[in-house]
Motif scaffolding. Structure first.
Motif, short mmCIF file in Angstrom:
data_model
loop_
_atom_site.label_atom_id
_atom_site.label_comp_id
_atom_site.label_asym_id
_atom_site.label_seq_id
_atom_site.Cartn_x
_atom_site.Cartn_y
_atom_site.Cartn_z
N UNK A 171 -2.93 79.56 34.86
CA UNK A 171 -4.34 79.82 34.54
C UNK A 171 -5.25 78.92 35.38
N UNK A 172 -4.80 77.70 35.59
CA UNK A 172 -5.61 76.77 36.40
C UNK A 172 -5.66 77.21 37.85
N UNK A 173 -4.54 77.71 38.39
CA UNK A 173 -4.52 78.16 39.77
C UNK A 173 -5.27 79.48 39.95
N UNK A 174 -5.40 80.27 38.89
CA UNK A 174 -6.19 81.50 38.90
C UNK A 174 -5.75 82.46 40.01
N UNK A 175 -4.45 82.83 39.93
CA UNK A 175 -3.90 83.72 40.96
C UNK A 175 -3.65 85.13 40.43
N UNK A 176 -4.20 85.46 39.27
CA UNK A 176 -4.17 86.83 38.79
C UNK A 176 -2.88 87.28 38.14
N UNK A 177 -2.03 86.37 37.69
CA UNK A 177 -0.79 86.77 37.03
C UNK A 177 -0.73 86.11 35.65
N UNK A 178 0.11 86.66 34.77
CA UNK A 178 0.31 86.14 33.42
C UNK A 178 1.79 85.94 33.17
N UNK A 179 2.11 84.87 32.44
CA UNK A 179 3.51 84.56 32.10
C UNK A 179 3.83 85.22 30.77
N UNK A 180 4.88 86.02 30.76
CA UNK A 180 5.29 86.73 29.55
C UNK A 180 6.37 85.99 28.79
N UNK A 181 7.37 85.46 29.49
CA UNK A 181 8.47 84.80 28.80
C UNK A 181 9.20 83.87 29.77
N UNK A 182 9.84 82.86 29.18
CA UNK A 182 10.67 81.92 29.94
C UNK A 182 12.00 81.80 29.21
N UNK A 183 13.09 81.99 29.94
CA UNK A 183 14.43 81.96 29.34
C UNK A 183 15.35 81.06 30.16
N UNK A 184 15.85 79.99 29.51
CA UNK A 184 16.83 79.13 30.16
C UNK A 184 18.15 79.88 30.28
N UNK A 185 18.71 79.92 31.46
CA UNK A 185 19.98 80.59 31.67
C UNK A 185 21.15 79.64 31.42
N UNK A 186 21.20 78.57 32.19
CA UNK A 186 22.28 77.59 32.06
C UNK A 186 21.70 76.19 32.18
N UNK A 187 22.16 75.32 31.30
CA UNK A 187 21.89 73.89 31.40
C UNK A 187 23.22 73.19 31.26
N UNK A 188 23.69 72.60 32.35
CA UNK A 188 25.03 72.02 32.33
C UNK A 188 25.05 70.73 33.13
N UNK A 189 26.15 70.00 32.98
CA UNK A 189 26.32 68.74 33.68
C UNK A 189 26.83 68.98 35.10
N UNK A 190 26.62 68.01 36.00
CA UNK A 190 26.87 68.27 37.43
C UNK A 190 28.33 68.36 37.84
N UNK A 191 29.28 67.77 37.09
CA UNK A 191 30.68 67.85 37.51
C UNK A 191 31.58 68.05 36.31
N UNK A 192 32.84 68.39 36.58
CA UNK A 192 33.77 68.76 35.52
C UNK A 192 34.12 67.59 34.61
N UNK A 193 34.28 66.38 35.16
CA UNK A 193 34.67 65.23 34.34
C UNK A 193 33.58 64.89 33.33
N UNK A 194 32.35 64.83 33.82
CA UNK A 194 31.24 64.54 32.91
C UNK A 194 31.08 65.65 31.88
N UNK A 195 31.25 66.90 32.34
CA UNK A 195 31.13 68.04 31.44
C UNK A 195 32.20 67.99 30.35
N UNK A 196 33.43 67.63 30.72
CA UNK A 196 34.51 67.55 29.75
C UNK A 196 34.26 66.42 28.75
N UNK A 197 33.79 65.28 29.25
CA UNK A 197 33.50 64.16 28.35
C UNK A 197 32.40 64.53 27.36
N UNK A 198 31.38 65.18 27.86
CA UNK A 198 30.29 65.56 26.96
C UNK A 198 30.76 66.61 25.96
N UNK A 199 31.64 67.50 26.41
CA UNK A 199 32.18 68.50 25.49
C UNK A 199 32.97 67.83 24.37
#
Length: 321
Positions: A171-199
């Motif tokens: 709205x501040x940039x005023x470029x004539x478009x509107x946002x309808x929805x935002x959906x996170x697809x994936x949020x994950x850790x950067x490597x397998x070891x950290x991912x396994x520990x967090x799991x």
């Protein structure tokens, strides 16, 4: 030999026909149901057309038409999907959370053109502005969130905050478009070891929550049982109390009646009370009351004699037979 005048005449007619064709074919245009149009007069925006159908305008080059789609577009941030294949861009999705952990986050933004004039002429590349605003909004919200929220139960809240911040920027940039929805697809850790520990940590937390819920369930069950036992004891005590009160009232009534009889004839009442008391205290005792002057034998075996008398009568009847 063709004269020069004839050549000029033919050329003029051809040019006239071309101009007429341009005029005829450029004075009308159609707008589809999925489209919206903008009328330009010598390059200046005059009005926007959103109604579908056939429309008229001045011929080119006086007026021209720019058509834009009314459909909902999707901006894929952090990845690209084409022909069923997904291509990821981890460098774009790598960001730091509020508790200084690194995560990879990508999302989809659904948007549409709501003002064709501003979309066409307020910026050189509105899609690039949208992409940069999406990146800034996502990094800002992830940067103020904890890693546990980003990876588990806080995704919905993060999506809402990103949508609000992105809408504010657009709205501040005023470029004539509107946002309808935002959906996170994936949020994950950067490597397998950290991912396994967090799991493992997440599984342990889930196990802890399960045990806590089971303990609370057992606590509530026992508490309800204790409350039920308490109510039962109270009800029993109330019943016993009422019974004892009624019994006491009955005893008082009996006592008052006896007292009235006693007042009328004390001696008889006293003797009767003595006899009733003896009967209660000695229920199986045989009592013989004798009126004598004290010279009578104190022990008189009446009961053995009573038992021998029936036997003697039986023997006499046998002898008579």
């Amino acid at each position: 030999m063709i004269s020069l005048k004839r050549i000029y005449t033919i050329a003029g007619l051809v040019i006239l026909v071309v101009i007429l064709c341009i005029v005829v074919f450029s004075t009308w245009y159609t707008v589809d149901e999925s489209e919206q149009a903008v009328i330009l007069t010598f390059g200046k925006v005059e009005e926007g057309i959103t109604e579908p159908g056939l429309h008229l305008k001045l011929p080119w080059p006086i007026q021209s038409v720019k058509k834009l789609s009314k459909e909902t577009f999707s901006l894929q941030f952090g990845y690209e999907e084409k022909e069923g294949k997904i291509k990821e861009f981890p460098d774009e999705t790598k960001m730091i959370t509020g508790d200084e952990n690194i995560v990879l986050a990508d999302l989809v933004v659904q948007w549409k053109i709501t003002n064709p004039e501003k979309y066409l002429y307020n910026s050189d590349n509105p899609k690039e502005i949208l992409y940069d605003a999406t990146s800034a909004s996502l990094r800002s919200i992830i940067g103020s969130s904890k890693i546990d929220d980003a990876l588990t139960s806080g995704k919905a809240e993060i999506e809402a905050e990103v949508r609000d911040l992105l809408s504010t920027l657009i709205d501040k940039y005023d470029i004539g478009i509107s946002i309808l929805a935002v959906k996170l697809q994936d949020v994950e850790l950067p490597n397998d070891k950290v991912r396994k520990a967090f799991t493992n940590v997440t599984d342990a937390r889930e196990t802890m929550n399960t045990k806590i819920n089971e303990a609370k369930k057992y606590e509530n069950k026992r508490k309800n049982e204790a409350l039920g036992e308490k109510d039962a004891l109270i009800a029993t005590a109330e019943g016993d109390k009422a019974a004892r009160i009624e019994r006491a009232r009955g005893d008082v009534a009996i006592f008052n009646k006896l007292y009235e009889e006693y007042r009328k004839n004390p001696n008889i009442t006293r003797q009767r009370l003595v006899l009733e008391t003896i009967e209660q205290v000695l229920p199986n005792t045989e009592i013989y009351i004798m009126n004598d002057d004290g010279n009578t034998l104190k022990y008189f075996p009446i009961r053995p004699l009573e038992k021998e008398k029936p036997k003697a009568q039986e023997q006499g009847s046998e002898n008579n037979e």
